[in-house]
Design an enzyme around this catalytic site. Structure first.
Site, mmCIF file in Angstrom:
data_model
loop_
_atom_site.group_PDB
_atom_site.id
_atom_site.type_symbol
_atom_site.label_atom_id
_atom_site.label_comp_id
_atom_site.label_asym_id
_atom_site.label_seq_id
_atom_site.Cartn_x
_atom_site.Cartn_y
_atom_site.Cartn_z
ATOM 1 N N ASN A 6 0.668 -1.131 -0.056
ATOM 2 C CA ASN A 6 -0.253 0.062 -0.008
ATOM 3 C C ASN A 6 0.842 1.211 -0.033
ATOM 4 O O ASN A 6 1.809 1.439 0.948
ATOM 5 C CB ASN A 6 -0.905 0.105 1.188
ATOM 6 C CG ASN A 6 -1.780 1.127 1.449
ATOM 7 O OD1 ASN A 6 -1.479 2.484 0.982
ATOM 8 N ND2 ASN A 6 -2.940 1.055 1.699
ATOM 9 N N HIS A 9 1.201 6.273 1.606
ATOM 10 C CA HIS A 9 1.893 7.299 2.394
ATOM 11 C C HIS A 9 2.940 7.858 1.502
ATOM 12 O O HIS A 9 3.786 8.865 2.022
ATOM 13 C CB HIS A 9 2.214 6.790 3.585
ATOM 14 C CG HIS A 9 1.039 6.623 4.568
ATOM 15 N ND1 HIS A 9 0.139 7.370 4.718
ATOM 16 C CD2 HIS A 9 0.702 5.586 5.260
ATOM 17 C CE1 HIS A 9 -1.069 7.024 5.459
ATOM 18 N NE2 HIS A 9 -0.683 5.907 5.793
ATOM 19 N N HIS A 42 -5.566 3.676 -1.882
ATOM 20 C CA HIS A 42 -7.002 3.783 -1.180
ATOM 21 C C HIS A 42 -7.146 5.302 -1.806
ATOM 22 O O HIS A 42 -6.740 6.306 -1.463
ATOM 23 C CB HIS A 42 -6.965 3.739 0.256
ATOM 24 C CG HIS A 42 -8.311 3.959 0.823
ATOM 25 N ND1 HIS A 42 -8.301 3.993 2.329
ATOM 26 C CD2 HIS A 42 -9.325 4.278 0.541
ATOM 27 C CE1 HIS A 42 -9.563 4.000 2.581
ATOM 28 N NE2 HIS A 42 -10.286 4.261 1.445
ATOM 29 N N ARG A 44 -9.568 7.735 -1.201
ATOM 30 C CA ARG A 44 -10.474 8.318 -0.119
ATOM 31 C C ARG A 44 -11.245 9.549 -0.788
ATOM 32 O O ARG A 44 -11.008 10.103 -1.930
ATOM 33 C CB ARG A 44 -9.681 8.983 1.222
ATOM 34 C CG ARG A 44 -9.050 7.526 1.594
ATOM 35 C CD ARG A 44 -8.327 8.185 3.052
ATOM 36 N NE ARG A 44 -9.514 8.346 3.969
ATOM 37 C CZ ARG A 44 -9.481 7.334 5.320
ATOM 38 N NH1 ARG A 44 -8.688 6.637 5.375
ATOM 39 N NH2 ARG A 44 -10.654 7.576 5.850
ATOM 40 N N ARG A 48 -7.425 12.586 0.442
ATOM 41 C CA ARG A 48 -6.037 13.270 1.495
ATOM 42 C C ARG A 48 -4.760 12.666 1.053
ATOM 43 O O ARG A 48 -3.902 13.364 1.317
ATOM 44 C CB ARG A 48 -6.440 12.763 2.782
ATOM 45 C CG ARG A 48 -6.368 11.390 3.269
ATOM 46 C CD ARG A 48 -6.337 11.185 4.673
ATOM 47 N NE ARG A 48 -7.814 11.301 5.199
ATOM 48 C CZ ARG A 48 -8.038 10.727 6.314
ATOM 49 N NH1 ARG A 48 -7.656 9.974 7.150
ATOM 50 N NH2 ARG A 48 -9.487 10.933 6.681
ATOM 51 N N GLU A 69 -8.379 0.206 -3.048
ATOM 52 C CA GLU A 69 -9.340 0.247 -1.669
ATOM 53 C C GLU A 69 -10.272 1.315 -1.776
ATOM 54 O O GLU A 69 -9.934 2.534 -2.369
ATOM 55 C CB GLU A 69 -8.262 0.443 -0.372
ATOM 56 C CG GLU A 69 -7.596 -0.503 0.003
ATOM 57 C CD GLU A 69 -6.954 -0.101 1.201
ATOM 58 O OE1 GLU A 69 -7.122 0.680 1.997
ATOM 59 O OE2 GLU A 69 -5.882 -1.071 1.408
ATOM 60 N N THR A 100 -8.182 3.613 8.272
ATOM 61 C CA THR A 100 -9.100 2.803 8.284
ATOM 62 C C THR A 100 -9.584 2.214 9.700
ATOM 63 O O THR A 100 -8.577 1.338 10.239
ATOM 64 C CB THR A 100 -9.290 1.666 7.278
ATOM 65 O OG1 THR A 100 -8.805 2.160 6.346
ATOM 66 C CG2 THR A 100 -10.679 1.170 6.868
ATOM 67 N N GLU A 150 -10.571 -9.639 3.272
ATOM 68 C CA GLU A 150 -9.305 -8.971 3.565
ATOM 69 C C GLU A 150 -9.697 -8.886 5.193
ATOM 70 O O GLU A 150 -10.440 -8.029 5.648
ATOM 71 C CB GLU A 150 -8.822 -7.896 3.007
ATOM 72 C CG GLU A 150 -7.488 -7.446 3.677
ATOM 73 C CD GLU A 150 -6.813 -6.356 3.177
ATOM 74 O OE1 GLU A 150 -6.871 -6.211 1.876
ATOM 75 O OE2 GLU A 150 -6.309 -5.294 3.742
ATOM 76 N N HIS A 189 -3.222 -4.599 7.828
ATOM 77 C CA HIS A 189 -3.456 -3.296 8.762
ATOM 78 C C HIS A 189 -2.591 -3.564 9.896
ATOM 79 O O HIS A 189 -2.746 -4.665 10.797
ATOM 80 C CB HIS A 189 -4.845 -3.011 9.007
ATOM 81 C CG HIS A 189 -5.282 -1.683 9.334
ATOM 82 N ND1 HIS A 189 -4.648 -1.184 10.326
ATOM 83 C CD2 HIS A 189 -5.701 -0.693 8.579
ATOM 84 C CE1 HIS A 189 -4.954 0.372 10.128
ATOM 85 N NE2 HIS A 189 -5.653 0.497 9.308
HETATM 86 N N1 PXP Z 1 -5.690 -3.097 4.099
HETATM 87 C C1 PXP Z 1 -6.669 -2.172 4.197
HETATM 88 C C2 PXP Z 1 -7.968 -2.382 3.835
HETATM 89 C C3 PXP Z 1 -6.058 -0.951 4.584
HETATM 90 O O1 PXP Z 1 -7.401 0.164 4.577
HETATM 91 C C4 PXP Z 1 -5.082 -0.414 4.915
HETATM 92 C C5 PXP Z 1 -4.562 0.800 5.414
HETATM 93 O O2 PXP Z 1 -4.706 1.636 4.523
HETATM 94 C C6 PXP Z 1 -3.816 -1.462 4.894
HETATM 95 C C7 PXP Z 1 -4.385 -2.765 4.761
HETATM 96 C C8 PXP Z 1 -2.496 -1.441 5.346
HETATM 97 O O3 PXP Z 1 -2.564 -0.965 6.514
HETATM 98 P P1 PXP Z 1 -0.928 -0.556 7.196
HETATM 99 O O4 PXP Z 1 -0.719 0.869 6.364
HETATM 100 O O5 PXP Z 1 -1.294 -0.387 8.404
HETATM 101 O O6 PXP Z 1 -0.059 -1.605 6.729
#
Ligand code: PXP
Length: 235
Positions: A6, A9, A42, A44, A48, A69, A100, A150, A189
């Site tokens: 992901n 960031h 994601h 959003r 953001r 996402e 999330t 997931e 997550h």
């Molecule tokens: N899976 C989903 C559905 C998420 O919303 C996120 C966070 O954006 C992640 C995985 C990844 O989580 P993390 O950034 O804490 O590794």
């Protein structure tokens, strides 16, 4: 077990200055080079971090799957149908949350979600539902005909000691139930180098989606190293 990275960031960092650095596509291509199975972003509702153009550019330029996402809104559905990611992971979205929080309440909106995912599935997009490891949510996910769940690993990731073991068992049981109902199971997550290894004890987990820890570690280790190291840890 496959690794989806992901890269939201990278966009958070870019948006902090409002320019184009660090480049989100560059990050996606490094993940691809490092052997990630896929890239997750994601989009959003408040944009953001990831923006519409990021999703389009990434999809057009990577060879590995793009997992989008998204909240189950008609605006984002239209974008998904235009961009055609390989999969869509439906997540709950609250405006004020930092990340999330909690899984999608699939059980509470079975009819809505069944209708919502249909046009996406008709176009060949795989549907994943981001849910807490609860029996009723797993059953609802199977009922609406998603391909994947997931499992939200946030509670597991934050718990310590015995409490973490309790959270882990919830994940293990939910995965077994989901698989017995024909669902494929991903998780994600809050996973990092310390807590990720335990995921190997869950049979037939398909994919882990990991963002924050990899991007954070990349600051010190370099993104390529961070992705390779995580991939080796879980493969
Ligand atoms: N899976 C989903 C559905 C998420 O919303 C996120 C966070 O954006 C992640 C995985 C990844 O989580 P993390 O950034 O804490 O590794």
């Amino acid at each position: 077990m496959k690794l989806g990275v992901n890269i939201d960031h990278i966009a958070t960092l870019r948006n902090a200055r409002g320019g184009s650095e660090p480049d989100v596509l560059h990050a996606a291509l490094i993940c691809e080079k490092a052997g990630a199975f896929g890239v997750t972003t994601h989009l959003r509702e408040d944009r953001r971090h990831i923006k519409d153009s990021d999703v389009e550019t990434i999809k057009a330029n990577i060879k590995i799957p793009l997992n989008l996402e998204m909240a189950a809104t008609s605006e984002i559905q239209k974008i998904a149908l235009k961009v055609m990611p390989n999969s869509c992971c439906l997540v709950p979205e609250k405006r004020m949350e930092i990340t999330t929080e909690g899984g999608l309440n699939v059980a509470g909106q079975i009819n809505y979600l069944k209708e919502y995912i249909k046009p996406l599935q008709d176009k060949g997009i795989l549907i994943s539902l981001f849910i807490d490891p609860e029996e009723k949510q797993v059953q609802a996910a199977a009922l609406i005909g998603a391909e994947y769940i997931e499992m939200h690993t946030g509670s597991y990731s934050q718990a310590k000691g015995e409490a973490q073991e309790v959270e882990f068992q919830k994940l293990k049981n939910a995965a077994a139930l989901a698989q017995s109902m024909g669902l494929k199971v991903n998780a994600g997550h809050g996973l990092n180098y310390q807590n990720v290894l335990k995921m190997k004890e869950i049979p037939n987990l398909c994919e882990l989606n990991i963002g924050h820890s990899i991007i954070s570690l990349a600051v010190f280790e370099g993104l390529e190293t961070a992705v390779l190291k995580m991939k080796n840890l879980i493969s």
